[in-house]
Write an enzyme that holds these catalytic residues in place. Structure first.
Site, short mmCIF file in Angstrom:
data_model
loop_
_atom_site.label_atom_id
_atom_site.label_comp_id
_atom_site.label_asym_id
_atom_site.label_seq_id
_atom_site.Cartn_x
_atom_site.Cartn_y
_atom_site.Cartn_z
N CYS A 116 -20.38 81.34 52.90
CA CYS A 116 -20.69 80.96 54.17
C CYS A 116 -20.60 79.49 54.15
O CYS A 116 -20.39 78.96 55.31
CB CYS A 116 -21.85 81.25 54.97
SG CYS A 116 -22.17 83.02 54.93
N HIS A 257 -24.91 77.58 61.40
CA HIS A 257 -24.19 78.61 61.10
C HIS A 257 -24.44 79.79 61.74
O HIS A 257 -25.62 80.13 61.93
CB HIS A 257 -24.32 78.79 59.32
CG HIS A 257 -23.91 80.13 59.01
ND1 HIS A 257 -22.55 80.57 59.10
CD2 HIS A 257 -24.61 81.09 58.24
CE1 HIS A 257 -22.39 81.87 58.56
NE2 HIS A 257 -23.48 82.12 57.97
N ASN A 287 -20.75 87.19 62.15
CA ASN A 287 -21.15 86.23 61.29
C ASN A 287 -19.72 86.15 60.42
O ASN A 287 -19.14 87.19 60.04
CB ASN A 287 -21.96 86.58 60.23
CG ASN A 287 -22.16 85.64 59.15
OD1 ASN A 287 -21.17 84.76 58.86
ND2 ASN A 287 -22.91 85.82 58.08
#
Ligand code: ACO
Length: 330
Positions: A116, A257, A287
């Site tokens: 990520c 995030h 996500n």
């Protein structure tokens, strides 16, 4: 003269197909209510290879949108970094194929694996090249098709992820009041087991007798990751503020995030940031790993939530484990 990097264009690329929480009820024991309350996710986009959708196609769409906003030809790009853990192929890299597709003939290009944190790490590397004077213009992309690494029978992970890409174009400036002010990047390989893909790569390639397709999928210890994500994103955010002698109140906009609304809320609470100073889209996309930050930046900028001169703090956390933060004056 000192050089800095200015963000002059952003873009996103999303697959067409939307998968709602309800859709999961058909094949795992879960519910829309559980997913919404535990994660804040309502739906996610999933790439359909039959429609030609892939990591590369999403990256291409995001990059083309960013080029259009920047209003520069692809030939001006000298560096392309694609942050991804789901590359189109390992050789050529997604970035190499993107260079070809864009006609970015003057760029060198490579993929970067930091889960990520791939976009943030990429931004930091591109910024270093630009600050050093080695090059003028770079394209940084976060692009993922995590649907290819999901175990659709594992309800604790399959509901969390989505496919997408986001991109940003940086160019050299000597004006520090519209530039990346500083970036902090971190990793801790001792915690790598918390989020991993055990099989499918050199440690256990697909042709080995002990290879199991079910292990070629994301495995995660969710609650440990949750706690580390909050702590590390908050620590990294404070570090970039200290680097610039700034306080939380001095920041105009925050991009966390987008993994889970509860992680975002916890970070915002810890840092004392009102949620109306953040961009939220985890409900729509889930996500999307390396793509979350550039997509938020793109959407917030195009929507006018971020204005020229605003100080924007972006922070991320991902598998590996990897994390970091950056402060940008737009
Ligand atoms: N539907 C219904 N029940 C579920 C589901 C589901 N989709 N998933 C798990 N459960 C069950 C579990 O099996 C467990 O049941 P049990 O008590 O009978 O064993 C129960 O729900 C509670 O599970 P927990 O894991 O304790 O639930 P938690 O509240 O921690 O939420 C979650 C799980 C959403 C994964 C959370 O830990 C989380 O978001 N962690 C962060 C992980 C993350 O976002 N990772 C992405 C990559 S890293 C990053 O980007 C930050």
């Amino acid at each position: 003269m000192s050089y800095y990097s200015k963000i002059i264009g952003t873009g996103k690329g999303l697959p067409e197909t939307i998968m709602t929480n309800k859709d999961f009820e058909a094949f795992v024991e879960t519910s829309d209510e559980w997913i919404r309350t535990r994660t804040g996710i309502a739906q996610r986009h999933i790439a359909n290879p039959e429609k030609g959708e892939s990591t590369l196609s999403l990256a291409r769409k995001a990059a083309q949108n960013a080029l259009q906003m920047a209003n520069i030809p692809a030939q001006e790009i000298e560096l392309i970094i694609v942050g991804t853990v789901t590359p189109e192929s390992v050789m050529p890299t997604t970035a190499n194929s993107l260079q070809r597709d864009l006609g970015a003939v003057n760029a060198f290009s490579f993929d970067l694996q930091a889960a990520c944190s791939g976009f943030l790490y990429g931004l930091s590397i591109a910024d270093q090249y630009i600050r050093s004077g080695s090059l003028k213009t770079a394209l940084v992309v976060g692009a993922e098709t995590l649907s290819t690494l999901i175990n659709w029978q594992d309800r604790s992970t399959c509901v969390l992820f989505g496919d997408a890409a986001g991109a940003a174009i940086l160019t050299r400036t000597d004006n520090k009041s519209h530039a990346i002010l500083s970036t902090r990047t971190y990793s801790d390989g001792t915690r790598g087991d918390l989020l991993k893909i055990p099989h499918g790569y050199a440690a256990c390639p697909p042709w080995r007798a002990d290879y199991r397709p079910s292990e070629h999928k994301i495995k995660m210890q969710g609650s440990e990751i949750f706690k580390l994500a909050v702590r590390n994103m908050c620590d990294a955010s404070m570090k970039v503020l200290e680097d610039n002698q700034l306080k939380v109140e001095d920041v105009d906009f925050f991009i966390f995030h987008q993994a889970n609304i509860r992680i975002i809320e916890m970070c915002a609470k810890t840092l004392n940031v009102p949620l109306n100073k953040t961009w939220l889209n985890v409900d729509k996309y889930g996500n999307t790993s390396a793509a979350t930050l550039p997509i938020c930046l793109d959407e917030a900028w195009r929507a006018g939530a971020i204005k020229s001169g605003d100080k924007v703090l972006m922070t991320t956390f991902g598998g590996g484990i990897t994390w970091g933060a950056t402060l940008v004056q737009m």
